[in-house]
Design a protein around this motif. Structure first.
Motif, PDB file in Angstrom:
ATOM      1  N   ALA A 175       0.834  -1.203   0.000  1.00 12.26           N
ATOM      2  CA  ALA A 175       0.000   0.000   0.000  1.00 12.26           C
ATOM      3  C   ALA A 175       0.871   1.256   0.000  1.00 12.26           C
ATOM      4  N   PRO A 176       0.388   2.327  -0.599  1.00 15.08           N
ATOM      5  CA  PRO A 176       1.147   3.582  -0.606  1.00 15.08           C
ATOM      6  C   PRO A 176       1.206   4.197   0.796  1.00 15.08           C
TER       7      PRO A 176
ATOM      8  N   ARG B 182      -8.296  -6.412  -3.592  1.00 22.63           N
ATOM      9  CA  ARG B 182      -8.623  -5.221  -2.798  1.00 22.63           C
ATOM     10  C   ARG B 182      -8.039  -3.980  -3.468  1.00 22.63           C
ATOM     11  N   VAL B 183      -6.800  -4.099  -3.914  1.00 32.90           N
ATOM     12  CA  VAL B 183      -6.159  -2.988  -4.621  1.00 32.90           C
ATOM     13  C   VAL B 183      -6.979  -2.629  -5.860  1.00 32.90           C
ATOM     14  N   ALA B 184      -7.423  -3.644  -6.588  1.00 31.24           N
ATOM     15  CA  ALA B 184      -8.213  -3.396  -7.802  1.00 31.24           C
ATOM     16  C   ALA B 184      -9.478  -2.613  -7.482  1.00 31.24           C
ATOM     17  N   GLY B 185     -10.144  -2.957  -6.400  1.00 31.33           N
ATOM     18  CA  GLY B 185     -11.356  -2.233  -6.013  1.00 31.33           C
ATOM     19  C   GLY B 185     -11.067  -0.783  -5.674  1.00 31.33           C
ATOM     20  N   ILE B 186      -9.982  -0.544  -4.968  1.00 24.74           N
ATOM     21  CA  ILE B 186      -9.598   0.825  -4.603  1.00 24.74           C
ATOM     22  C   ILE B 186      -9.239   1.627  -5.856  1.00 24.74           C
TER      23      ILE B 186
ATOM     24  N   HIS C 114     -10.166   1.033  -8.966  1.00 20.90           N
ATOM     25  CA  HIS C 114     -11.392   1.261  -9.748  1.00 20.90           C
ATOM     26  C   HIS C 114     -12.135   2.492  -9.206  1.00 20.90           C
ATOM     27  N   ALA C 115     -12.245   2.590  -7.886  1.00 24.06           N
ATOM     28  CA  ALA C 115     -12.954   3.722  -7.282  1.00 24.06           C
ATOM     29  C   ALA C 115     -12.192   5.028  -7.501  1.00 24.06           C
ATOM     30  N   MET C 116     -10.883   5.003  -7.310  1.00 24.65           N
ATOM     31  CA  MET C 116     -10.082   6.222  -7.466  1.00 24.65           C
ATOM     32  C   MET C 116     -10.078   6.718  -8.912  1.00 24.65           C
ATOM     33  N   GLU C 117     -10.121   5.788  -9.856  1.00 29.59           N
ATOM     34  CA  GLU C 117     -10.144   6.152 -11.274  1.00 29.59           C
ATOM     35  C   GLU C 117     -11.572   6.429 -11.766  1.00 29.59           C
ATOM     36  N   GLU C 118     -12.553   6.188 -10.892  1.00 33.58           N
ATOM     37  CA  GLU C 118     -13.972   6.358 -11.220  1.00 33.58           C
ATOM     38  C   GLU C 118     -14.386   5.510 -12.421  1.00 33.58           C
ATOM     39  N   TRP C 119     -13.856   4.302 -12.484  1.00 31.22           N
ATOM     40  CA  TRP C 119     -14.250   3.358 -13.524  1.00 31.22           C
ATOM     41  C   TRP C 119     -15.576   2.737 -13.102  1.00 31.22           C
TER      42      TRP C 119
ATOM     43  N   ALA D 288      -2.573   1.594 -10.847  1.00 36.13           N
ATOM     44  CA  ALA D 288      -2.176   1.182  -9.493  1.00 36.13           C
ATOM     45  C   ALA D 288      -0.848   1.829  -9.112  1.00 36.13           C
ATOM     46  N   LEU D 289       0.106   1.823 -10.012  1.00 31.59           N
ATOM     47  CA  LEU D 289       1.405   2.445  -9.735  1.00 31.59           C
ATOM     48  C   LEU D 289       1.266   3.960  -9.560  1.00 31.59           C
ATOM     49  N   ARG D 290       0.438   4.585 -10.381  1.00 31.27           N
ATOM     50  CA  ARG D 290       0.205   6.033 -10.275  1.00 31.27           C
ATOM     51  C   ARG D 290      -0.349   6.413  -8.903  1.00 31.27           C
ATOM     52  N   HIS D 291      -1.163   5.523  -8.335  1.00 39.08           N
ATOM     53  CA  HIS D 291      -1.767   5.793  -7.028  1.00 39.08           C
ATOM     54  C   HIS D 291      -0.865   5.349  -5.873  1.00 39.08           C
ATOM     55  N   GLY D 292       0.335   4.901  -6.181  1.00 41.50           N
ATOM     56  CA  GLY D 292       1.315   4.618  -5.133  1.00 41.50           C
ATOM     57  C   GLY D 292       1.426   3.184  -4.691  1.00 41.50           C
ATOM     58  N   PHE D 293       0.639   2.278  -5.269  1.00 39.46           N
ATOM     59  CA  PHE D 293       0.775   0.867  -4.926  1.00 39.46           C
ATOM     60  C   PHE D 293       2.040   0.321  -5.583  1.00 39.46           C
ATOM     61  N   ARG D 294       2.709  -0.594  -4.915  1.00 40.80           N
ATOM     62  CA  ARG D 294       3.958  -1.149  -5.422  1.00 40.80           C
ATOM     63  C   ARG D 294       3.907  -2.674  -5.364  1.00 40.80           C
ATOM     64  N   PRO D 295       4.616  -3.330  -6.293  1.00 40.40           N
ATOM     65  CA  PRO D 295       4.649  -4.799  -6.279  1.00 40.40           C
ATOM     66  C   PRO D 295       5.236  -5.315  -4.963  1.00 40.40           C
ATOM     67  N   LEU D 296       4.727  -6.424  -4.522  1.00 41.47           N
ATOM     68  CA  LEU D 296       5.263  -7.085  -3.338  1.00 41.47           C
ATOM     69  C   LEU D 296       6.499  -7.873  -3.744  1.00 41.47           C
ATOM     70  N   PRO D 297       7.661  -7.558  -3.211  1.00 45.65           N
ATOM     71  CA  PRO D 297       8.871  -8.289  -3.597  1.00 45.65           C
ATOM     72  C   PRO D 297       8.783  -9.767  -3.189  1.00 45.65           C
ATOM     73  N   ILE D 298       9.344 -10.610  -4.010  1.00 54.68           N
ATOM     74  CA  ILE D 298       9.417 -12.049  -3.706  1.00 54.68           C
ATOM     75  C   ILE D 298      10.690 -12.281  -2.917  1.00 54.68           C
ATOM     76  N   SER D 299      10.570 -12.915  -1.764  1.00 54.52           N
ATOM     77  CA  SER D 299      11.758 -13.241  -0.973  1.00 54.52           C
ATOM     78  C   SER D 299      11.711 -14.721  -0.615  1.00 54.52           C
ATOM     79  N   TYR D 300      12.863 -15.350  -0.675  1.00 56.69           N
ATOM     80  CA  TYR D 300      12.966 -16.774  -0.374  1.00 56.69           C
ATOM     81  C   TYR D 300      13.966 -17.039   0.695  1.00 56.69           C
TER      82      TYR D 300
END
Length: 119
Positions: free
Chosen positions: A54-55, A77-81, A83-88, A107-119
């Motif tokens: 989350a941003p 959940r991110v997709a729903g947020i 969609h609402a922020m973009e008023e789609w 999603a990136l424009r609104h500050g969401f970032r990919p979750l890094p993969i760690s092993y």
């Protein structure tokens, strides 16, 4: 010389324990389902369900799902947020599918970032 062969399995809810038991040592399981996989193998790697960080501007967020780290949200959940922020005013059911690149960029424009993969 040591050779390591990794397999990557992209799996959904329908993966059975019997199928999972066929995985070789070092297999990486990446679920695309809503819930995480049951971890059967100690010698395999299990990624979380699709999620994004989350941003910082999103306040009062601590945890959404108990299987994800703090400030991490499931992709749906991110997709729903987004969609609402973009008023789609469209949902992605049936034959109606958004352009995934547009959704990703939003999603990136609104500050969401990919979750890094760690092993």
């Amino acid at each position: 010389m040591i050779k390591i062969y990794w397999q990557i399995w992209v799996v959904g809810d329908g993966l059975t324990e019997e199928e999972q038991n066929k995985a070789s040592k070092g297999t990486i399981f990446i679920p695309f389902s809503q819930f995480p996989l049951k971890k059967i193998h100690q010698d395999c790697f299990y990624h979380t369900t699709p999620a994004m960080v989350a941003p910082p501007s999103l306040n009062n967020l601590h945890s959404c799902e108990n299987w994800l780290p703090r400030r991490v949200m499931s992709a749906w959940r991110v997709a729903g947020i987004v969609h609402a922020m973009e008023e789609w005013n469209v949902n992605e059911c049936g034959d109606t599918i958004f352009n995934i690149d547009n959704v990703w960029q939003a999603a990136l424009r609104h500050g969401f970032r990919p979750l890094p993969i760690s092993y």
